[in-house]
Design a protein around this motif. Structure first.
Motif, mmCIF file in Angstrom:
data_model
loop_
_atom_site.group_PDB
_atom_site.id
_atom_site.type_symbol
_atom_site.label_atom_id
_atom_site.label_comp_id
_atom_site.label_asym_id
_atom_site.label_seq_id
_atom_site.Cartn_x
_atom_site.Cartn_y
_atom_site.Cartn_z
ATOM 1 N N ARG A 165 0.838 -1.202 0.000
ATOM 2 C CA ARG A 165 0.000 0.000 0.000
ATOM 3 C C ARG A 165 0.875 1.255 0.000
ATOM 4 O O ARG A 165 2.099 1.166 0.024
ATOM 5 N N ASN A 166 0.239 2.407 -0.041
ATOM 6 C CA ASN A 166 0.993 3.664 -0.097
ATOM 7 C C ASN A 166 1.964 3.790 1.067
ATOM 8 O O ASN A 166 3.066 4.324 0.926
ATOM 9 N N SER A 177 5.267 6.417 -10.118
ATOM 10 C CA SER A 177 5.782 7.046 -11.333
ATOM 11 C C SER A 177 5.598 6.087 -12.488
ATOM 12 O O SER A 177 5.286 4.908 -12.302
ATOM 13 N N ARG A 178 5.801 6.591 -13.696
ATOM 14 C CA ARG A 178 5.723 5.723 -14.881
ATOM 15 C C ARG A 178 6.807 4.649 -14.804
ATOM 16 O O ARG A 178 6.605 3.521 -15.220
ATOM 17 N N PHE A 179 7.976 5.032 -14.289
ATOM 18 C CA PHE A 179 9.060 4.052 -14.152
ATOM 19 C C PHE A 179 8.652 2.935 -13.203
ATOM 20 O O PHE A 179 8.813 1.755 -13.496
ATOM 21 N N MET A 185 1.926 -3.338 -10.497
ATOM 22 C CA MET A 185 0.584 -3.082 -10.993
ATOM 23 C C MET A 185 -0.187 -2.290 -9.943
ATOM 24 O O MET A 185 -0.110 -2.600 -8.753
ATOM 25 N N GLU A 186 -0.894 -1.280 -10.391
ATOM 26 C CA GLU A 186 -1.688 -0.442 -9.492
ATOM 27 C C GLU A 186 -3.142 -0.897 -9.568
ATOM 28 O O GLU A 186 -3.752 -0.880 -10.641
ATOM 29 N N LEU A 187 -3.679 -1.318 -8.444
ATOM 30 C CA LEU A 187 -5.034 -1.846 -8.403
ATOM 31 C C LEU A 187 -5.899 -0.996 -7.480
ATOM 32 O O LEU A 187 -5.426 -0.487 -6.460
ATOM 33 N N LEU A 188 -7.164 -0.852 -7.863
ATOM 34 C CA LEU A 188 -8.100 -0.043 -7.089
ATOM 35 C C LEU A 188 -8.988 -0.951 -6.238
ATOM 36 O O LEU A 188 -9.582 -1.905 -6.739
ATOM 37 N N GLU A 189 -9.049 -0.643 -4.946
ATOM 38 C CA GLU A 189 -9.861 -1.416 -4.016
ATOM 39 C C GLU A 189 -11.045 -0.567 -3.573
ATOM 40 O O GLU A 189 -10.870 0.579 -3.135
ATOM 41 N N ARG A 190 -12.220 -1.133 -3.695
ATOM 42 C CA ARG A 190 -13.428 -0.406 -3.312
ATOM 43 C C ARG A 190 -14.002 -0.996 -2.034
ATOM 44 O O ARG A 190 -14.252 -2.198 -1.955
ATOM 45 N N VAL A 194 -15.464 4.238 -0.125
ATOM 46 C CA VAL A 194 -14.049 4.614 -0.066
ATOM 47 C C VAL A 194 -13.251 3.834 -1.112
ATOM 48 O O VAL A 194 -13.392 2.616 -1.226
ATOM 49 N N HIS A 195 -12.437 4.551 -1.864
ATOM 50 C CA HIS A 195 -11.560 3.925 -2.855
ATOM 51 C C HIS A 195 -10.111 4.051 -2.373
ATOM 52 O O HIS A 195 -9.668 5.128 -1.997
ATOM 53 N N SER A 196 -9.392 2.951 -2.403
ATOM 54 C CA SER A 196 -7.977 2.995 -2.027
ATOM 55 C C SER A 196 -7.159 2.225 -3.060
ATOM 56 O O SER A 196 -7.667 1.326 -3.734
ATOM 57 N N VAL A 197 -5.895 2.598 -3.173
ATOM 58 C CA VAL A 197 -5.004 1.991 -4.163
ATOM 59 C C VAL A 197 -4.023 1.071 -3.457
ATOM 60 O O VAL A 197 -3.508 1.391 -2.387
ATOM 61 N N PHE A 198 -3.772 -0.082 -4.060
ATOM 62 C CA PHE A 198 -2.688 -0.934 -3.573
ATOM 63 C C PHE A 198 -1.891 -1.427 -4.764
ATOM 64 O O PHE A 198 -2.318 -1.296 -5.923
ATOM 65 N N TYR A 199 -0.727 -1.981 -4.486
ATOM 66 C CA TYR A 199 0.224 -2.336 -5.529
ATOM 67 C C TYR A 199 0.665 -3.785 -5.371
ATOM 68 O O TYR A 199 0.765 -4.302 -4.262
#
Length: 385
Positions: A165-166, A177-179, A185-190, A194-199
């Motif tokens: 996570r962040n 970043s693009r690099f 992979m960036e995935l969206l969790e709902r 509330v929306h959160s991002v994890f990797y």
């Protein structure tokens, strides 16, 4: 519900998990069967291994991946001629990694002069090389970012963690970043509103390779053996692939593609890794082993194969009296590795393969080197449909 009715495997698995079939039974599904030996004391009535692609399925994958069928044929021909890469193709995820990594060798002029990967470590080195080649200009210090990413990946391997996570990125001073998106992979969790991002890494083996690469580059040469010994001491299998990659990075062929972006690998680190493989193999092969010890020996054979070090194979495997794998279930990939390692040696004094449940494909891989074994102890099990 009719036991005589033919249906898809997926329907059977779904029915078991939903408790529509065999209500009351427990069902365990894993994509990493390597850890099943930890359940030796559990009463497992029935188990099944879904083998993935067989026969023409593998060829069809490459034909669909590449628009240019000439390139598809060339990539598949190389894979087919390389036993370890071809055997990996039962897994669709590996087919994807193979296609991404090998495609440039048959499409880009500057790559056609390079040696095409033959081991898994070499393959993943070119996977990372392609990311660095295509995205390194987007960031000031790609080496620094990759090493920080590798430290995070290593912590993940240590803690059996594949989702980040962040907060994890912040802990290792990483910024989206693009690099970085070339590795994660960036995935969206709902969750309700509330929306959160994890990797996550595209595949666990990519996480393990990045972790191995970072440790190879940042660990002090005097400390690398301690790190490897500690990782090898974990009996739950979490570090097995990581250790194979570290051993593989001691090979000049695996390190060479990455030197341009990551600077030369320390010679002292390479020597320490080779010395660890040597000492560990000799200690294991010269001892009376239980099931866990035999698994460790098999894992070290994979490390030896990845290193592609013929002199090391002769000094270790070629000098021991007995290679004992009795009671281990050997996969076709295990048999490919054993075949290549034994092929490095002039002869083997004794090889024990009783109750290893080697199927036809595995026997085909081993057949060409069995004449090098002075004594061969095995039990051939006949399977009936």
């Amino acid at each position: 519900m009719d036991p005589d009715c033919w249906c898809e495997v997926s329907d059977v698995v779904y029915g078991l998990i939903q408790h529509k079939l065999l209500p009351g039974c427990s069902v365990l599904v894993t994509s990493r069967p390597i850890a099943l030996h930890l359940l030796e004391k559990a009463e497992i009535s029935v188990w099944a291994e879904i083998l993935g692609f067989v026969g023409d399925d593998r060829k069809e994958y490459f034909n669909r991946f590449f628009e240019d069928q000439t390139v598809a044929a060339a990539v598949f021909k190389h894979v087919e001629e390389n036993e370890i890469l071809y055997t990996m193709c039962y897994n669709p995820s590996y087919c994807w990694i193979l296609s991404l990594s090998l495609g440039p060798f048959f499409t880009e002029k500057d790559m056609k002069q390079q040696q095409v990967p033959k081991t898994i470590t070499q393959l993943y080195s070119y996977y990372i090389y392609n990311i660095l080649k295509n995205h390194s200009r987007e960031i000031e210090d790609p080496r620094d970012v990759l090493l920080k990413l590798g430290e995070m990946a290593f912590t993940g391997v240590s803690e059996k963690k594949i989702v980040f996570r962040n907060g994890d990125l912040i802990q290792y001073n990483l910024q989206p970043s693009r690099f970085l998106s070339g590795f994660l992979m960036e995935l969206l969790e709902r969750d309700d509103s509330v929306h959160s991002v994890f990797y996550t890494f595209p595949h666990l083996t990519i996480q393990e390779f990045v972790a191995a690469l970072a440790q190879f580059l940042i660990a002090h040469p005097k400390n690398i053996q301690n790190l490897l010994c500690e990782a090898h001491g974990k009996e739950d299998g979490r570090f097995e692939i990581f250790l194979r990659f570290v051993a593989g990075l001691s090979s000049p062929q695996a390190a060479q593609p990455l030197v341009k972006f990551l600077s030369p690998f320390l010679h002292q680190t390479t020597c320490q890794v080779i010395e660890w493989v040597k000492k560990t193999l000799i200690n294991l092969a010269g001892s009376v082993m239980d099931h866990s010890g035999k698994r460790s020996l098999l894992m070290m054979m994979h490390c030896l194969f990845e290193s592609q070090n013929k002199a090391l194979a002769q000094a270790t495997v070629g000098s021991v009296k007995i290679l004992n794998f009795d009671g281990l279930q050997l996969t076709p990939i295990d048999c490919v590795v054993l075949s290549h390692v034994i092929g490095f040696c002039d002869s083997i004094k004794e090889l024990r393969l009783r109750e290893c449940y080697i199927h036809c494909e595995g026997l085909q891989r081993l057949a060409s080197v069995l004449h090098k074994c002075h004594i061969l102890r095995y039990l051939l099990v006949q399977y009936f449909d």
